[in-house]
Design a protein around this motif. Structure first.
Motif, PDB file in Angstrom:
ATOM      1  N   GLN A   1       0.887  -1.241   0.067  1.00 31.66           N
ATOM      2  CA  GLN A   1       0.291  -0.230   0.345  1.00 31.66           C
ATOM      3  C   GLN A   1       1.259   1.714  -0.120  1.00 31.66           C
ATOM      4  O   GLN A   1       0.650   2.197  -0.779  1.00 31.66           O
ATOM      5  CB  GLN A   1      -1.072   0.147   1.036  1.00 31.66           C
ATOM      6  N   GLU A   2       2.061   1.614   1.100  1.00 29.19           N
ATOM      7  CA  GLU A   2       2.515   2.742   0.268  1.00 29.19           C
ATOM      8  C   GLU A   2       3.844   2.534  -0.277  1.00 29.19           C
ATOM      9  O   GLU A   2       3.387   4.150  -0.643  1.00 29.19           O
ATOM     10  CB  GLU A   2       3.424   2.434   2.374  1.00 29.19           C
ATOM     11  N   TYR A   3       4.611   1.970  -1.329  1.00 33.30           N
ATOM     12  CA  TYR A   3       5.448   2.152  -2.136  1.00 33.30           C
ATOM     13  C   TYR A   3       5.406   1.070  -2.975  1.00 33.30           C
ATOM     14  O   TYR A   3       6.549   0.654  -4.276  1.00 33.30           O
ATOM     15  CB  TYR A   3       6.595   1.909  -1.502  1.00 33.30           C
ATOM     16  N   GLY A   4       4.343   0.131  -3.099  1.00 31.28           N
ATOM     17  CA  GLY A   4       3.929  -0.838  -4.566  1.00 31.28           C
ATOM     18  C   GLY A   4       4.893  -1.657  -4.441  1.00 31.28           C
ATOM     19  O   GLY A   4       4.707  -2.407  -5.487  1.00 31.28           O
ATOM     20  N   LEU A   5       4.829  -2.423  -3.233  1.00 31.22           N
ATOM     21  CA  LEU A   5       5.803  -3.348  -3.032  1.00 31.22           C
ATOM     22  C   LEU A   5       4.922  -4.886  -3.539  1.00 31.22           C
ATOM     23  O   LEU A   5       4.154  -5.300  -3.386  1.00 31.22           O
ATOM     24  CB  LEU A   5       6.178  -3.944  -1.681  1.00 31.22           C
ATOM     25  N   ASP A   6       6.123  -5.394  -5.280  1.00 32.58           N
ATOM     26  CA  ASP A   6       5.022  -6.273  -5.293  1.00 32.58           C
ATOM     27  C   ASP A   6       6.012  -8.432  -4.358  1.00 32.58           C
ATOM     28  O   ASP A   6       6.420  -7.905  -5.411  1.00 32.58           O
ATOM     29  CB  ASP A   6       4.587  -6.606  -6.859  1.00 32.58           C
ATOM     30  N   TRP A   7       5.116  -8.573  -3.331  1.00 30.15           N
ATOM     31  CA  TRP A   7       5.926  -9.779  -3.040  1.00 30.15           C
ATOM     32  C   TRP A   7       6.447 -11.408  -4.112  1.00 30.15           C
ATOM     33  O   TRP A   7       7.425 -11.733  -4.436  1.00 30.15           O
ATOM     34  CB  TRP A   7       5.971 -10.530  -2.054  1.00 30.15           C
TER      35      TRP A   7
ATOM     36  N   ASP B   1      21.524 -10.153  -0.298  1.00 31.87           N
ATOM     37  CA  ASP B   1      20.868  -8.576   0.072  1.00 31.87           C
ATOM     38  C   ASP B   1      20.406  -8.457  -0.616  1.00 31.87           C
ATOM     39  O   ASP B   1      19.189  -7.272  -0.362  1.00 31.87           O
ATOM     40  CB  ASP B   1      22.485  -9.043  -0.140  1.00 31.87           C
ATOM     41  N   ARG B   2      19.986  -8.315  -1.901  1.00 36.44           N
ATOM     42  CA  ARG B   2      19.532  -7.147  -3.051  1.00 36.44           C
ATOM     43  C   ARG B   2      17.688  -7.898  -2.935  1.00 36.44           C
ATOM     44  O   ARG B   2      17.078  -6.602  -2.953  1.00 36.44           O
ATOM     45  CB  ARG B   2      19.820  -7.511  -4.422  1.00 36.44           C
ATOM     46  N   MET B   3      17.563  -8.272  -2.388  1.00 37.46           N
ATOM     47  CA  MET B   3      16.038  -9.133  -2.812  1.00 37.46           C
ATOM     48  C   MET B   3      15.503  -8.413  -1.253  1.00 37.46           C
ATOM     49  O   MET B   3      14.615  -8.059  -1.464  1.00 37.46           O
ATOM     50  CB  MET B   3      15.534 -10.532  -2.662  1.00 37.46           C
ATOM     51  N   LEU B   4      15.911  -8.577  -0.116  1.00 39.56           N
ATOM     52  CA  LEU B   4      15.735  -8.480   1.211  1.00 39.56           C
ATOM     53  C   LEU B   4      15.806  -7.287   1.101  1.00 39.56           C
ATOM     54  O   LEU B   4      14.814  -6.281   1.994  1.00 39.56           O
ATOM     55  CB  LEU B   4      16.073  -8.702   1.752  1.00 39.56           C
ATOM     56  N   ALA B   5      16.509  -6.120   0.715  1.00 42.59           N
ATOM     57  CA  ALA B   5      16.385  -4.688   0.377  1.00 42.59           C
ATOM     58  C   ALA B   5      15.283  -4.511   0.220  1.00 42.59           C
ATOM     59  O   ALA B   5      14.671  -3.040   0.573  1.00 42.59           O
ATOM     60  CB  ALA B   5      17.579  -4.322  -0.080  1.00 42.59           C
ATOM     61  N   GLU B   6      14.227  -4.847  -0.971  1.00 44.42           N
ATOM     62  CA  GLU B   6      13.391  -4.224  -1.336  1.00 44.42           C
ATOM     63  C   GLU B   6      12.218  -4.399  -0.410  1.00 44.42           C
ATOM     64  O   GLU B   6      10.727  -3.568  -0.303  1.00 44.42           O
ATOM     65  CB  GLU B   6      12.692  -5.616  -1.887  1.00 44.42           C
ATOM     66  N   LEU B   7      11.877  -4.998   1.401  1.00 40.40           N
ATOM     67  CA  LEU B   7      11.112  -4.698   1.747  1.00 40.40           C
ATOM     68  C   LEU B   7      11.529  -2.872   2.661  1.00 40.40           C
ATOM     69  O   LEU B   7      10.556  -2.946   3.847  1.00 40.40           O
ATOM     70  CB  LEU B   7      11.354  -5.908   2.938  1.00 40.40           C
ATOM     71  N   ARG B   8      12.686  -2.110   2.799  1.00 43.05           N
ATOM     72  CA  ARG B   8      12.915  -0.856   3.583  1.00 43.05           C
ATOM     73  C   ARG B   8      12.877  -0.952   4.635  1.00 43.05           C
ATOM     74  O   ARG B   8      12.123  -0.427   5.417  1.00 43.05           O
ATOM     75  CB  ARG B   8      11.847  -0.440   2.497  1.00 43.05           C
ATOM     76  N   ASP B   9      13.298  -2.375   5.338  1.00 44.71           N
ATOM     77  CA  ASP B   9      12.925  -2.894   6.976  1.00 44.71           C
ATOM     78  C   ASP B   9      14.534  -2.832   7.626  1.00 44.71           C
ATOM     79  O   ASP B   9      15.189  -3.612   7.080  1.00 44.71           O
ATOM     80  CB  ASP B   9      12.095  -4.003   7.033  1.00 44.71           C
ATOM     81  N   GLY B  10      14.585  -2.095   8.271  1.00 49.97           N
ATOM     82  CA  GLY B  10      15.751  -2.526   9.190  1.00 49.97           C
ATOM     83  C   GLY B  10      16.005  -3.664  10.212  1.00 49.97           C
ATOM     84  O   GLY B  10      17.020  -3.942  11.040  1.00 49.97           O
TER      85      GLY B  10
END
Length: 342
Positions: free
Chosen positions: A55-61, A86-95
């Motif tokens: 909803q917030e930024y269009g993440l489509d898992w 690493d690159r795939m998990l960065a799609e979640l934008r979660d520290g």
């Protein structure tokens, strides 16, 4: 059903552990493809923010799976596989999402790197001077305008009730209090609760929490209320400013949300870093460990806290002030507290 903060978070860890042990999971082999599918499905079934981030930024898992799946080949090295993960998990934008291996840790830092730092160690040392007190992880002193200043660097630094009572009694002469949690990346929620409990005289609803009830993205329990109980020891009764920046994260984010619900508290500085989901860990077939957000937390209005909390007074450190050895955020808080004391 009512819960206090500390016991409630422990309860949720147990509930989460019980839930994830009950989710039926396909068995994946220890190959690049098997580990990729295990990681993707773990996040797909257990990560708590997929719908919210769609909803917030269009993440489509599902699209993420399709895109990164093309990079998986049978003869790839562990380090090449790690880089894809690493690159795939960065799609979640979660520290709070980390992948741990014997040679590296995948982490996401962009949540704070696009914001002003809003903190200077060298300038803070000017305010603390050499005569400040130390009570466990708390550094504190009385500033020259009779405002108390406390800096807490990490909620991982244990703070006891005796520490808090001694400090508040020492600062009782002050007309206002600054609690600086900038650059505090989190730690133990019990420390956050123990400190916040010194700033309320009544039980306060501070938010809600849910836990996953199944593998679907929307499979959550009903929200459970979280309350803060007042401490039975010394409690502060005068105005308080809590100082924040984008590096105020995880348990610090929770602390700021809690303080924001209390009377006579003003949040000053920049938006916090977020990181509101309680973390959980799982293991891939090759032994790598994945940590991710498992239980979403909300404020009393059921707003997500994952992307941070806005201050009551937004202010950045100015270049002019920094050249003069001044901290704009501390000075703003001092002005607010002095005005309240009139």
């Amino acid at each position: 059903m009512k819960h206090s903060h500390g016991l409630f978070h422990t309860l949720f860890y147990l509930l989460t552990l019980g839930l994830f042990s009950c989710i039926d999971a396909e068995t994946y082999n220890d190959s690049p493809r098997g580990n990729f599918e295990a990681l993707w499905h773990t996040i797909d079934e257990q990560y708590c923010f997929l719908d919210y981030k769609a909803q917030e930024y269009g993440l489509d898992w599902d699209e993420v799976h399709e895109r990164y799946s093309r990079d998986i080949v049978d003869n790839m090295t562990d380090k090449d596989l790690f880089n894809v993960f690493d690159r795939m998990l960065a799609e979640l934008r979660d520290g709070h999402v980390n992948l741990y291996t014997g040679f590296d840790v995948a982490r996401y830092w962009d949540w704070y790197e696009d914001y002003p730092k809003n903190f200077s160690d060298s300038i803070q040392r000017i305010y603390l001077g050499k005569d400040y007190h130390i009570a466990s992880g708390l550094k504190y002193k009385v500033l020259d305008d009779n405002i108390g200043y406390i800096y807490y660097e990490s909620f991982s630094d244990a703070v006891g009730n005796g520490n808090l009572s001694d400090m508040l009694q020492e600062l009782a002469i002050c007309k206002g209090l600054i609690i600086d949690v900038r650059n505090n990346s989190g730690g133990q929620l019990t420390n956050a609760d123990r400190i916040a409990a010194r700033f309320t005289n009544k039980k306060v609803l501070t938010g809600y929490i849910c836990h996953k009830t199944g593998p679907g993205h929307s499979d959550f329990s009903e929200p459970y209320p979280v309350y803060l109980e007042p401490s039975g020891s010394v409690r502060w009764q005068k105005p308080v400013c809590v100082l924040t920046n984008r590096s105020s994260y995880s348990a610090t984010n929770d602390f700021v949300n809690t303080m924001k619900q209390l009377e006579n508290i003003t949040i000053v500085g920049d938006r916090t870093g977020g990181g509101s989901g309680l973390p959980f860990s799982s293991e891939l077939p090759n032994g790598w460990s994945i940590r991710f957000s498992a239980s979403p937390m909300y404020d009393p209005q059921m707003n997500h806290l994952e992307f941070g909390i806005d201050p009551d007074v937004q202010v950045d450190m100015s270049a002019d002030d920094m050249r003069r050895g001044k901290d704009t955020i501390i000075e703003t808080a001092r002005r607010i507290l002095n005005e309240k004391a009139l």
